[in-house]
Scaffold this active site. Sequence first.
Site, PDB file in Angstrom:
ATOM      1  N   ASP A  11      34.273  46.674 -45.800  1.00 46.28           N
ATOM      2  CA  ASP A  11      35.300  46.960 -44.811  1.00 46.28           C
ATOM      3  C   ASP A  11      35.102  48.305 -44.148  1.00 46.28           C
ATOM      4  OD1 ASP A  11      37.135  45.209 -46.940  1.00 46.28           O
ATOM      5  OD2 ASP A  11      37.430  44.799 -44.842  1.00 46.28           O
ATOM      6  N   GLU A  16      23.719  49.995 -42.544  1.00 43.67           N
ATOM      7  CA  GLU A  16      22.559  49.131 -42.350  1.00 43.67           C
ATOM      8  C   GLU A  16      21.307  49.993 -42.310  1.00 43.67           C
ATOM      9  OE1 GLU A  16      22.782  45.868 -42.111  1.00 43.67           O
ATOM     10  OE2 GLU A  16      24.876  45.526 -41.580  1.00 43.67           O
ATOM     11  N   ASP A  31      31.357  51.017 -38.649  1.00 43.67           N
ATOM     12  CA  ASP A  31      32.781  50.850 -38.928  1.00 43.67           C
ATOM     13  C   ASP A  31      33.197  49.608 -38.160  1.00 43.67           C
ATOM     14  OD1 ASP A  31      35.492  50.843 -39.136  1.00 43.67           O
ATOM     15  OD2 ASP A  31      35.760  52.925 -38.544  1.00 43.67           O
TER      16      ASP A  31
END
Length: 145
Positions: A11, A16, A31
């Site tokens: 969340d 990445e 985000d």
Amino acid sequence: SFTSPRCCNMDRHHYETFEKFGNNTFLIHLDNGRAFGRHSKDEPSILTPLAQCCRIRHSTWLRLRLLSLPKYRLSDVMRASLSNDPLHKVAPLLSENHLTALDRRLKTVLETVDRCLKRATEDGGRDGVLYHDIANLKDMITPAG
């Protein structure tokens, strides 16, 4: 291509990396805007520390109560604030369902504090629940300029 580590909170703490660069890669912090969660699902475990410790700043409790009043309803205050965002007309940050969820969740927080206060009153006083910080606030506020 991207690879995602499995150990992260997807969340809010998601990142990445590019596999193509092997060990010479870099992090990309993402985000995905889930801080408000799903409007249709409340997560009661978030209130566990409050329910267990039954401790809240008096100023916070008063502000939350104020935001529950029709004149200062949290969803209305948030809607007004978000309307100043330059992207508001293109893609609002929160849907009406999310704004409604804020009011519902606030009610749950206030009910949790009320249970704490009731339990503390039965045990002889409310001082253990409300941390009286209001007298100290005037010392912490400095005039602008």
